[in-house]
Motif scaffolding. Structure first.
Motif, PDB file in Angstrom:
ATOM      1  N   SER A   7       7.779   4.675  -6.768  1.00  0.00           N
ATOM      2  CA  SER A   7       8.668   3.507  -6.690  1.00  0.00           C
ATOM      3  C   SER A   7       7.932   2.299  -7.246  1.00  0.00           C
ATOM      4  N   VAL A   8       8.516   1.686  -8.281  1.00  0.00           N
ATOM      5  CA  VAL A   8       7.903   0.513  -8.898  1.00  0.00           C
ATOM      6  C   VAL A   8       8.662  -0.723  -8.442  1.00  0.00           C
ATOM      7  N   ALA A  28       2.583   4.996   6.306  1.00  0.00           N
ATOM      8  CA  ALA A  28       2.229   5.427   7.658  1.00  0.00           C
ATOM      9  C   ALA A  28       3.151   6.540   8.143  1.00  0.00           C
ATOM     10  N   VAL A  29       4.445   6.417   7.869  1.00  0.00           N
ATOM     11  CA  VAL A  29       5.402   7.454   8.266  1.00  0.00           C
ATOM     12  C   VAL A  29       5.193   8.706   7.407  1.00  0.00           C
ATOM     13  N   GLY A  40      -0.036   6.207  -1.552  1.00  0.00           N
ATOM     14  CA  GLY A  40      -0.789   4.979  -1.771  1.00  0.00           C
ATOM     15  C   GLY A  40       0.018   3.987  -2.582  1.00  0.00           C
ATOM     16  N   VAL A  41      -0.553   2.786  -2.705  1.00  0.00           N
ATOM     17  CA  VAL A  41       0.092   1.702  -3.451  1.00  0.00           C
ATOM     18  C   VAL A  41      -0.875   1.205  -4.524  1.00  0.00           C
ATOM     19  N   VAL A  42      -0.387   1.140  -5.761  1.00  0.00           N
ATOM     20  CA  VAL A  42      -1.149   0.577  -6.860  1.00  0.00           C
ATOM     21  C   VAL A  42      -0.672  -0.864  -7.049  1.00  0.00           C
ATOM     22  N   ASP A  43      -1.604  -1.787  -7.035  1.00  0.00           N
ATOM     23  CA  ASP A  43      -1.311  -3.216  -7.249  1.00  0.00           C
ATOM     24  C   ASP A  43      -1.759  -3.535  -8.669  1.00  0.00           C
ATOM     25  N   VAL A  52       3.153   5.517  -4.688  1.00  0.00           N
ATOM     26  CA  VAL A  52       3.034   6.893  -5.150  1.00  0.00           C
ATOM     27  C   VAL A  52       2.928   7.793  -3.925  1.00  0.00           C
ATOM     28  N   ALA A  53       3.815   8.760  -3.836  1.00  0.00           N
ATOM     29  CA  ALA A  53       3.745   9.783  -2.792  1.00  0.00           C
ATOM     30  C   ALA A  53       3.772  11.136  -3.479  1.00  0.00           C
ATOM     31  N   LEU A  54       2.777  11.953  -3.190  1.00  0.00           N
ATOM     32  CA  LEU A  54       2.704  13.296  -3.746  1.00  0.00           C
ATOM     33  C   LEU A  54       2.937  14.291  -2.624  1.00  0.00           C
TER      34      LEU A  54
END
Length: 93
Positions: A7-8, A28-29, A40-43, A52-54
């Motif tokens: 998700s961007v 967290a969920v 994780g989140v890329v800033d 990003v969720a794998l």
């Protein structure tokens, strides 16, 4: 097969922290769901936030969706983001 959900977000400056908080709650969920491999989140340098969720499979991602949406589904992204969320889903090759 690893399955990705990406998700961007392009948050408005005044809502940036709210979007980060939402993405961290999602993470967290997600960490409590079966089949998660990574979240994780890329800033990035342009101000976008990329979640990003794998997952081990598309089925695992689909099974986790109700719990994830219960956490963040009512967050007002239409207000928080400059443009609609760009979502990507599919197998990682």
């Amino acid at each position: 097969m690893t399955y990705a959900v990406v998700s961007v977000h392009t948050p408005k400056p005044e809502h940036r922290e709210a979007v980060i908080d939402s993405m961290q709650r999602y993470g967290a969920v997600a960490r409590q769901q079966a089949g998660l491999e990574f979240v994780g989140v890329v800033d990035d340098e342009d101000g976008r936030l990329v979640g990003v969720a794998l997952w081990e499979s598309a089925e695992a991602a689909a099974a986790a969706r109700p719990a994830l949406m219960a956490e963040v589904g009512d967050d007002p992204f239409a207000t928080w983001d400059e443009v609609p969320i760009d979502g990507l889903r599919g197998p990682v090759r």
